[in-house]
Each structure stands twice: as C-alpha cells, then as structure tokens.
Design a protein around this motif. Structure first.
Motif, short mmCIF file in Angstrom:
data_model
loop_
_atom_site.label_atom_id
_atom_site.label_comp_id
_atom_site.label_asym_id
_atom_site.label_seq_id
_atom_site.Cartn_x
_atom_site.Cartn_y
_atom_site.Cartn_z
N ASP A 1 8.87 16.18 -7.14
CA ASP A 1 8.89 16.50 -5.71
C ASP A 1 10.27 16.18 -5.15
O ASP A 1 10.73 15.05 -5.24
CB ASP A 1 7.82 15.66 -5.01
CG ASP A 1 7.72 16.00 -3.53
OD1 ASP A 1 8.49 16.87 -3.07
OD2 ASP A 1 6.86 15.41 -2.84
N PHE B 1 2.24 5.95 -1.41
CA PHE B 1 3.20 6.95 -0.92
C PHE B 1 4.43 7.05 -1.81
O PHE B 1 5.52 7.36 -1.35
CB PHE B 1 3.60 6.65 0.53
CG PHE B 1 2.43 6.53 1.46
CD1 PHE B 1 1.45 7.51 1.47
CD2 PHE B 1 2.28 5.45 2.31
CE1 PHE B 1 0.35 7.41 2.32
CE2 PHE B 1 1.20 5.34 3.16
CZ PHE B 1 0.22 6.33 3.17
N ARG B 2 4.27 6.72 -3.08
CA ARG B 2 5.39 6.90 -4.01
C ARG B 2 5.71 8.37 -4.15
O ARG B 2 4.84 9.22 -4.07
CB ARG B 2 4.99 6.37 -5.40
CG ARG B 2 5.24 4.91 -5.61
CD ARG B 2 5.15 4.59 -7.08
NE ARG B 2 6.42 4.87 -7.74
CZ ARG B 2 7.43 3.99 -7.75
NH1 ARG B 2 7.30 2.83 -7.18
NH2 ARG B 2 8.57 4.29 -8.34
N ARG B 3 6.96 8.64 -4.39
CA ARG B 3 7.36 10.03 -4.61
C ARG B 3 6.71 10.54 -5.90
O ARG B 3 6.76 9.88 -6.94
CB ARG B 3 8.88 10.09 -4.73
CG ARG B 3 9.42 11.42 -5.17
CD ARG B 3 10.91 11.45 -5.01
NE ARG B 3 11.26 11.34 -3.59
CZ ARG B 3 11.33 12.39 -2.78
NH1 ARG B 3 11.10 13.60 -3.25
NH2 ARG B 3 11.65 12.22 -1.52
N THR C 1 11.15 17.32 -1.96
CA THR C 1 11.14 17.56 -0.51
C THR C 1 11.13 16.24 0.25
O THR C 1 10.85 15.19 -0.31
CB THR C 1 9.87 18.35 -0.12
OG1 THR C 1 8.74 17.61 -0.58
CG2 THR C 1 9.88 19.73 -0.74
N ASP C 2 11.45 16.35 1.54
CA ASP C 2 11.41 15.17 2.39
C ASP C 2 9.98 14.92 2.85
O ASP C 2 9.11 15.77 2.71
CB ASP C 2 12.30 15.38 3.62
CG ASP C 2 13.77 15.27 3.25
OD1 ASP C 2 14.05 14.91 2.10
OD2 ASP C 2 14.61 15.56 4.11
N ALA C 3 9.77 13.73 3.42
CA ALA C 3 8.46 13.41 3.96
C ALA C 3 8.30 14.05 5.33
O ALA C 3 9.24 14.62 5.89
CB ALA C 3 8.30 11.90 4.05
N GLU C 4 7.11 13.90 5.87
CA GLU C 4 6.84 14.46 7.19
C GLU C 4 7.72 13.76 8.22
O GLU C 4 7.94 12.56 8.16
CB GLU C 4 5.36 14.24 7.53
CG GLU C 4 4.91 15.02 8.75
CD GLU C 4 3.55 14.53 9.24
OE1 GLU C 4 3.22 14.77 10.41
OE2 GLU C 4 2.82 13.91 8.43
N HIS C 5 8.23 14.54 9.17
CA HIS C 5 9.20 14.03 10.14
C HIS C 5 8.48 13.26 11.26
O HIS C 5 7.86 13.87 12.13
CB HIS C 5 9.99 15.21 10.70
CG HIS C 5 11.02 14.82 11.72
ND1 HIS C 5 12.27 14.42 11.37
CD2 HIS C 5 10.96 14.74 13.06
CE1 HIS C 5 12.96 14.13 12.46
NE2 HIS C 5 12.18 14.31 13.50
N VAL C 6 8.55 11.94 11.20
CA VAL C 6 7.97 11.12 12.29
C VAL C 6 9.06 10.20 12.81
O VAL C 6 9.59 9.39 12.06
CB VAL C 6 6.79 10.27 11.78
CG1 VAL C 6 6.22 9.45 12.93
CG2 VAL C 6 5.73 11.15 11.16
N GLU C 7 9.41 10.35 14.09
CA GLU C 7 10.55 9.57 14.60
C GLU C 7 10.17 8.20 15.11
O GLU C 7 10.96 7.28 15.13
CB GLU C 7 11.25 10.35 15.71
CG GLU C 7 12.20 11.39 15.16
CD GLU C 7 13.01 12.05 16.26
OE1 GLU C 7 12.85 11.66 17.43
OE2 GLU C 7 13.78 12.96 15.94
N GLY C 8 8.93 8.09 15.58
CA GLY C 8 8.53 6.81 16.15
C GLY C 8 7.36 7.02 17.06
O GLY C 8 6.83 8.13 17.18
N TYR D 1 0.85 -1.19 0.00
CA TYR D 1 0.00 0.00 0.00
C TYR D 1 0.88 1.24 0.00
O TYR D 1 0.68 2.17 -0.78
CB TYR D 1 -0.91 -0.03 1.22
CG TYR D 1 -1.93 1.09 1.24
CD1 TYR D 1 -3.13 0.95 0.54
CD2 TYR D 1 -1.70 2.26 1.95
CE1 TYR D 1 -4.06 1.98 0.53
CE2 TYR D 1 -2.64 3.28 1.95
CZ TYR D 1 -3.81 3.14 1.24
OH TYR D 1 -4.74 4.15 1.24
N SER D 2 1.91 1.24 0.87
CA SER D 2 2.82 2.40 0.93
C SER D 2 3.54 2.57 -0.39
O SER D 2 3.70 3.70 -0.89
CB SER D 2 3.86 2.21 2.04
OG SER D 2 3.23 2.01 3.27
N LEU D 3 4.00 1.44 -0.97
CA LEU D 3 4.79 1.53 -2.20
C LEU D 3 3.95 2.14 -3.33
O LEU D 3 4.47 2.81 -4.21
CB LEU D 3 5.29 0.15 -2.62
CG LEU D 3 6.43 -0.40 -1.77
CD1 LEU D 3 6.84 -1.79 -2.24
CD2 LEU D 3 7.63 0.54 -1.81
#
Lengths: 337, 618
Positions: free
Chosen positions: A74, A68-70, A76-83, A63-65
C-alpha cells in the motif's frame, strides 16, 4: 466506531489492573508516622490518575500501531483528518479541571501534614559535615535520635556549615537544614522501631555516610532512656577539671565525622597517637602536637594544616565548642595511644 | 595533519591556552607586587583569582585568536568583507570557521555528541561503582566530581544538540538561505568551545562536589574546579542567548513568501518557543553562578548567612533558569516528534494549531514553576501552594500534545523505519517522565520524593523521551539530507531495540529504589537497604545503553562514506527541504519558493505545500 469501543473497553480494563499492580508492589517503605499515612493517601490518589492516564495513552497508541499498520504494497496516504476542535477543547478542559482538583488535594494533604500539636516536644537538631546531633529539652545531647511513640515532636534544625536535609523514609517527610536559620520538622512517630535519618541534600565528600539512628520507643521506654541520659550527663559534668570521658562525648558530637580514633585515614588526620607526636605540615615545617598546637588547630583550623590534607571549612568554635570543652577534648586525645 | 593544526579549532585552543597563562601570570604578578600570596600549592600552583582570570582571558583569547570576530573588526574599521565565505568540500570545514548554517548546525551536533560521549563515560564509571554497595573503584571526591560533571556535560551537550537541530533545520524549513545573522551564528557556536574546555578543566583542578546545581554554601567552599564550572557555564550561556536571538530574528524576518504563522512547519514553532526561553532565562543561571564566583573571589556574602546573605536566594535564581531550561531541552524534541509523525503515518498532524500553541503554553507556564524544586528548601511555607498549582498546570498543554499525537496515529497508515521507532519510543518514555511528574508536584508526596532516585528516574525519562529519543530520530531522519547517504536500517533497529528496554529498566528501577529510600548523589548506599541487586541490573542496563550508542556511532561514521545513496525525497515528505536534492545545496534553495498550502496535508491529492518560482528541480 468498533475501534473506539474496543479501545474504550481496553482502557477500562487496563486502568484498574495498573492501579492494583502499582498498589500491591510495595512501593513505599513502612508507615512509621501519622504524617506518612497522609502522604501515602495523596500518593494513592496520584497513582489512580497515573493508572488512568497511562491506559488512556498507551492503549490507543499500541492499538493503532497494531491495527493501523501500513499493509504491504500500500503506497497511498491515510484518510485526510486535520483535527477536531471539540475534541481538543475537551482534552484541554477535562485535564484542567483534574489538575485543579489535584492541586486542591495537594494543598489539603500538605496542610494535614503540618497540623501542629501545642504540646509538641521540641528537640534541637544540629547538622554538620557529616554528622547529626540532637539536643533534648532535658539538657543533654545525643548522636542518636530517640523519640516516644504517639507524641508530636518538633525538630528545630540548624546547620553549622552547608545545606543538609533531614529525611527518614519511614516518616515520609523531608526538610532541608540551613546554616544561619532554623527550619522546623514536625513529626508524630506511631510505630516502634529503629530507623535511620540520612542526609538527602548533597553536602560534600562524605554525604553518602551522613546518617544517624532514629529509635522510636514506647513513652515509658523513652522516659527511662531520658532519665539515664540525664543522670549520665550530670555525673559527667560534675567531674572537675579536663575529663577524657566528657571529651569523648564532644568528639562524637563534633569531630567524629572527619577524624578517626583508630588510625584509619579519614577526611582529616586521625587522632590516634596524635598527642606528643611530631606533625609534618603542608608548608614543609614540623610541629610537636602539644596542648598549644591542638588548641590552635581547633580554634583556627586553617592556621597549621597537616601535610596531605586540605583545610576544612568547619570551625568548631563557630559550632559552639567552648574553651572548657577544648580542654576535655585534649584530655580525650591524650588517651588515644 | 597540517590542516588540523591550522584549523580554527586548533588555533582557538592554542590561543585559549596562551590567554589562560597570560591571565594567570598577570594576576600572580600583581599579587606578588602587592605582597599577597602569589603561589598556592593547595590550588594547583596558581591562586584562585589567577585561575579564574586566566580562564576568562583564555576564553576571550580563543574568540579573538581564532578569527571569529575579525569581520566585525573590519566593519568597525570601514573595510569590506566578502558576503559569504565558500567552504571547502570535505570534512575539514567542520573544524573551521564557517558562516553556513548547515555547517554550523553539524558543528553543534558533533560537539554535542562529543560531550555526550564524555559525560556518558563518566556515568558508566560511577554506575560501575554503584553496582555494589561499598566503595570499589572511586574515592568519594571522585565520585562526586564525576557525577557532577556528568550532569553539566549532558546539559550543555543537550543545549548544543538543540542548537544543532535548530540551526541545521530552521532556515531550510522556512525557506531561507541562511540565518538572519550568519556571523553571530558562528560566534554562538564557537563561544561554546572554550566553555566546554573550561568545564572539563575542572577535572584537573580538584573537581567539584556540588552536583550541577552548585548550591552555596557548599559551592562556596568546593575546590577551585568549582570556579571553572561556573565560568564554563557562564561562557557557554552566551551561546544559548545569542543563538536564540538569531533563531527568533530569522523566523520573524526570513520566512518564505506565503508562510504565515500557522503554515510554518511545527518544528519552527517549537524552535521559537525554546528560543524565547533561552533568550530570556539563561541570564539567571549566569548571574547566580557569577554571584557565587564573586562571593569566593571578593568575599561578597550574597549567599553567606554569616554576612547576612541567604543561601535559599541562590536556589530561586538558579531554578528560574534551570527549570525552564528543561523545556529548552524537550520542546525541540517534542517538535521533532510532531514533525515526523505525519510523515510516517501519512496523515496530517492532528490539531496543528493546538500543538503549536501548546509549545508556547509550556514555555510560558514553565516560567512560573521554578520553586517546585524547592518544596523542602525552607523557603516560605505558603509559597508551596501557588507553585504546586502552576506546576500541575503544565500537564494541560503537555496533555494536548500527547492526545494530538495519539489522534494523529489513529487510523493512519503507520510505517516504522528507524526514525519512526525513535519517535514512538520517545512518546512512551516521555509519557513515563510525564506521569511520574504529578507526584512531585503535589507537595505532600514531594516531601518524600525530593532528592531521591525517584527524581533521578523521573528526569531521565523526561529528558530521554523529550530530547534523546527525538534527537536520534532527527539524526536518522535528516542524515541523508546532510550527507546524501542514509544510515543502515538494521543497525538503527538494533540500536533502538537494545536501548529502549534497557533504558526503561534503568529508570523504572531508579524510581523503585528511590521510593524505598535511595537518595540522589550518593557514592555508596547501606547494604541493609537491599538495593544491591537492583543496582547491579541498573548497571548492566546502563552498559547496554552504551553498547547501543556505540552501534549508533559505528553506523553514523560508516554511513558517511559507505551508506546507501539517498539523494531524493526518501521519506516522501511534504517539507520544503526534501523537495530539493541531498546533500542540501550551499544556499539551500536556488529558487525561492512560495507557500501555497498547508504543511501536513497528507491524504489530499493536488494540495502542494510549496511551489518553486521556476521549477528546475526534478
């Protein structure tokens, strides 16, 4: 949130689909013993967990592949989520509990396969490179394993040389056979049919061919077969002096794995035309194959080695071959022109 | 040509041959004087003790003759040595003694690739044999030898490949100029070379038919090639132990300023976990093999029931290393996956601390599971239950990794150049390896699965997913760092898309026929089982994998000279090694750097990971 719902639904769909696919793919051989049903029960539980875990990882990954493909252009980086500690604790604790449940089920099913019937019949199994032989309580020996249906049998197994392993896929259970120690194999066959025991532990050159017939019959057929065997064995034993027919039995039990009797080249020299012939040895000398030479070669296989062959580790005397039996063997060899 | 013959490698091999001959003649002479049998035609001229002593002396002569230990001898004599040898430019440095961790890392990798090619070729030969029931092109003994050598060559190759990746990367990742002990590092690499030669020499000495597990009593009566196998693993084991010691010392002592434990790149955690295992467990395989060597040479009956020995004891000693060894293979691979995912997802590694701790968790639990290889061995029955619990426990830290990877992918901005494809392929294949694990752990099912092709499929999935795919990812990813050029993307993608489906077909079919009754390690199978067409397809799949790897090699060697120039931070990574130009300068970082942030803070502006003392790199 929308993404979680979609993925959740997909996991919920894929899990049963995978399980149905796996369980209808005829992954196991037929069940021919009481123990095989227990093993397959555990297998089914394992497959349920496998189906769920496969869906749980594969669905969000693909699903992500896809989702959430680039996007093109674009950078830019993705949203910053550390955990997320709560999530990490969750996916540590839940698998831990699952693992403990499965370990319990594993121990439970193992116990079920080991339930001992006090009236179990005992058959002695002798494994050697590269053959099996079976000694029945009624005092005769066979190279086939005949078993009565619905009667628990304990195989008391021992090896004459290296480690072997007794495995009948339709029975599911497997047990190594060791030199110098007896191991048990407990089985209750419950389907009439003809199967094969095949050695499952690499045991040297002809490991691939180390097999024997396993024949499960009704109790009545089994009794009839035993009676036949006993009568034949008694008749054979009653013949005085060295006897070729007795020798052939001994050949089948101990010698057939390596020595052919039709002249074909095996792991060891063929016996066809051996008696009385002149044998060339490894050290360049030659010897006539008479009683003395054959007896010596049986008792001390490394003493005189035939040209082009290696001395083998198998020693018939250690495996239980007696002097009288050697005489029978020589009588048998004399018939092989 | 002259340069090749005067290289460390050529000199070492020559000395090894000399040492072998000297050792063998020495023992032969002593035996002749004592009136013992001096020549044994059935054992290829020399007697077995002469072959073994010669093999051992050959390895020592290799080390002594090639000059790897001469600095230590000079120190012992009180002489000065230069601090760091300058390596000449060009390819010849890879065949010569070097103290540069980058050169040593590439040396390891090249030797690993060479062993993969040999071991892989063996697999192709016997896969061809298996394509149809009956014996076509091999004898039983040759099948057994090739199958056994395939196993051990791949294992030693993987150990060297792991050392290659770790050696090349760890000093860069922690901001060190080199490893803590550069000479020991060189020694660790070079000692593996005579080890590999010893292993291969078993081919010429009758081979061995025991599989790489070498269980006695079978291994106690196998041809003399068996001894070369034991000796080869024993010698190569030193490489693992000393290399691991060096990695641990380097990570503890040589990290850049500010690089606290939880600010290390995640691959360093994996390297630590793997090194802890290699440092403490490798002794056990060396010991178990040494005991069988002594049983054969000196008649000591450790595993001989006729002398009161116990063959099952060997299996305990053997698996006490050989199970954790699997984690030595896969932990660095999983580390590579964790290291590369954030770069190509442009998002921090999800749950960094949990992923780091899961590596240590796997390493520690991995020490408590060895007897799950022995559920049918005839060891004490009740032992099977605790070992089942500990084995299933491994699923917990492994699960943490999978969940963290998926969470890293979630809502990222995912790119899929070749290295990322291999990372993703690695996750899928390792998942199949992982999911085919629990049925082996729950004892009742293992009684059916043990020693079948199910197991063969299971561990090939584990090793390919945990090691081979990440290893390829690492090569595609760091190739520009080593050469200043990048590998061809199209060829890389062809490699991936040929290898992955073929590999899945191969291992899933292995598992299928294993469940239906296909035993491991058999040269032939009963046509009545109906496996012929499965085997044919598996053989085709195997050769397709070989073709894809051939494409990889063409790409690899072609790109060294003709690849697209790539001297900057082509993956836009935050990692320290990409902040300096490629190829990496001789002493890595001309200016030391200080760690001022988190390693994987993708998505934050103005949150650098490292800062150079005096920025001269633009």
């Amino acid at each position: 949130m929308r993404h979680f719902v979609i993925v959740g639904v997909l996991v919920a769909i894929l899990t049963p689909l995978t399980y149905i696919g796996l369980s209808s793919a005829h992954m196991m051989p037929v069940e021919a013993s009481a123990q095989s049903q227990i093993v397959d029960q555990m297998w089914n539980w394992d497959m349920m967990a496998v189906s769920f875990l496969l869906a749980l990882i594969v669905v969000p990954m693909f699903y992500s592949l896809i989702v959430f493909r680039r996007k093109k252009g674009d950078t830019t980086d993705a949203e910053h989520v550390e955990g997320n500690t709560k999530l990490e604790v969750t996916w540590t604790i839940i698998p831990l509990i699952t693992v403990l449940v499965f370990a319990y089920l594993g121990a439970y099913t193992l116990g079920e396969t080991r339930i001992a019937d006090p009236n179990a019949m005992v058959i002695k199994v002798r494994a050697q490179q590269w053959s099996w032989s079976f000694e029945y309580p009624d005092g005769f020996t066979s190279t086939d394993l005949h078993l009565p249906k619905d009667q628990q049998v304990v195989l008391k197994m021992q090896s004459s040389d290296v480690i072997h392993s007794f495995w009948v896929p339709e029975f599911r259970i497997k047990q190594d056979v060791l030199p110098g120690r007896v191991t048990d194999y407990r089985i209750t066959p419950d389907m009439i049919g003809s199967y094969k025991v095949r050695c499952a532990e690499l045991c040297g050159t002809s490991h691939a061919y180390m097999e024997a017939n396993v024949i499960v019959t009704s109790q009545a057929d089994y009794k009839a077969w035993v009676a036949d065997q006993v009568a034949a064995a008694q008749a054979l034993a009653a013949i005085p002096g060295p006897n070729a027919a007795r020798g052939e039995k001994i050949y089948e039990q101990y010698c057939r794995a390596c020595h052919s009797i039709d002249g074909s080249k095996g792991q060891s020299p063929t016996w066809r035309g051996l008696y009385g012939s002149t044998v060339e040895l490894n050290d360049g000398s030659a010897v006539v194959a008479d009683d003395a030479y054959i007896t010596e070669s049986i008792k001390q296989p490394a003493a005189k080695v035939v040209k082009g062959f290696d001395a083998m580790g198998f020693n018939p005397v250690n495996a239980g071959v007696t002097d009288a039996q050697i005489a029978d063997l020589i009588a048998f060899i004399q018939t092989l022109k | 040509m002259k340069k090749i013959f005067s290289s460390t490698l050529a000199r070492g091999l020559l000395w090894q041959a000399v040492g072998w001959l000297v050792g063998a003649l020495f023992i032969t002479g002593i035996r002749a004087l004592m009136g013992l049998q001096a020549i044994d035609a059935s054992k290829f001229f020399f007697t077995e003790p002469a072959w073994v002593f010669g093999g051992l002396l050959g390895a020592l002569f290799f080390i002594g003759g090639s000059g790897i230990v001469s600095d230590w001898f000079k120190w012992a004599k009180g002489e000065e040595t230069s601090e760091h040898h300058e390596d000449p430019a060009g390819g010849e440095k890879y065949f010569n003694l070097s103290l540069d961790h980058k050169v040593i890392g590439i040396q390891y990798t090249l030797l690993a690739l060479a062993l993969f090619v040999i071991g892989g070729t063996f697999a192709l030969i016997f896969r061809l044999e298996l394509a149809h029931s009956g014996l076509q092109l091999l004898t039983l003994q040759w099948y057994n030898t090739l199958m056994s050598l395939h196993g051990i060559l791949m294992i030693i190759g993987i150990l060297l490949g792991v050392s290659g990746v770790i050696n090349y990367l760890v000093p860069m990742l922690i901001g060190a100029q080199d490893m803590a002990f550069p000479r020991l590092n060189a020694f660790s690499y070079w000692v593996a070379v005579p080890g590999a030669v010893l292993l291969l020499s078993s081919l010429a000495l009758g081979g061995f038919d025991t599989g790489w597990t070498g269980y006695p009593p079978l291994s106690a009566r196998a041809p003399v090639g068996m001894q070369m196998f034991f000796l080869g693993v024993f010698v190569a084991g030193w490489s693992s132990i000393l290399g691991a010691l060096n990695v641990i010392a380097s990570v503890i002592r040589m990290r850049a300023k500010g690089m606290t434990a939880f600010r290390m790149p995640i691959l360093v955690w994996a390297a630590i976990a793997t090194s802890l295992i290699a440092l403490t467990a490798t002794q056990l395989i060396g010991l178990s093999f040494q005991l069988v060597m002594f049983q054969r040479l000196l008649g000591m009956g450790f595993f001989d029931p006729a002398k009161g020995g116990n063959p099952v004891l060997f299996q305990h000693l053997f698996w006490f290393y050989s199970h954790p060894a699997v984690y030595v293979f896969v932990l660095p691979g999983l580390g590579v996956i964790s290291e590369l995912l954030p770069v190509f997802v442009r998002k921090p590694l999800f749950g960094y601390r949990w992923v780091a701790m899961s590596s240590l968790g796997i390493a520690l639990v991995g020490f408590l599971v060895w007897a799950h290889h022995m559920f049918t061995s005839g060891m004490n029955d009740y032992l099977r239950v605790p070992f089942m619990y500990s084995t299933l426990l491994v699923a917990v830290p492994t699960g943490v990794k999978f969940f963290s990877w998926v969470a890293t992918l979630w809502k990222g901005k995912i790119e899929t150049p070749t290295p990322m494809l291999f990372v993703l392929g690695g996750i899928i294949v390792f998942l199949l390896g992982g999911l085919s694990g629990p049925p082996n752990a729950t004892v009742a099912t293992d009684l059916h699965l043990q020693d079948t092709y199910w197991i063969v499929g299971h561990f090939h999935d584990t090793i390919f997913g945990g090691y081979v795919f990440p290893f390829f990812a690492a090569i595609y990813y760091w190739f520009p760092k080593a050469t200043g050029r990048r590998m061809n993307e199209t060829l890389g993608k062809i490699h991936f898309w040929l290898m992955t489906p073929s590999f899945l077909v191969l291992t899933l079919f292995m598992m299928r026929i294993g469940l239906l009754g296909m035993r491991r390690r058999i040269a032939d199978y009963d046509p009545a089982l109906g496996f012929d067409w499965y085997q044919l397809i598996m053989t085709i799949a195997g050769f397709t994998i070989a073709l894809s790897v051939l494409i990889f090699f063409i790409n690899f060697f072609r790109s060294m000279k003709h690849g697209e120039k790539a001297d900057g931070n082509i993956w836009n990574s935050r990692s320290p090694e990409w902040q300096v130009p490629s190829p990496m300068p001789v002493h890595n970082f001309d200016q030391p750097f200080e760690v001022v942030g988190e390693p994987y803070d993708y998505g934050l502006t103005d949150a650098p990971y490292i800062k150079f003392a005096k920025s001269t790199h633009k």
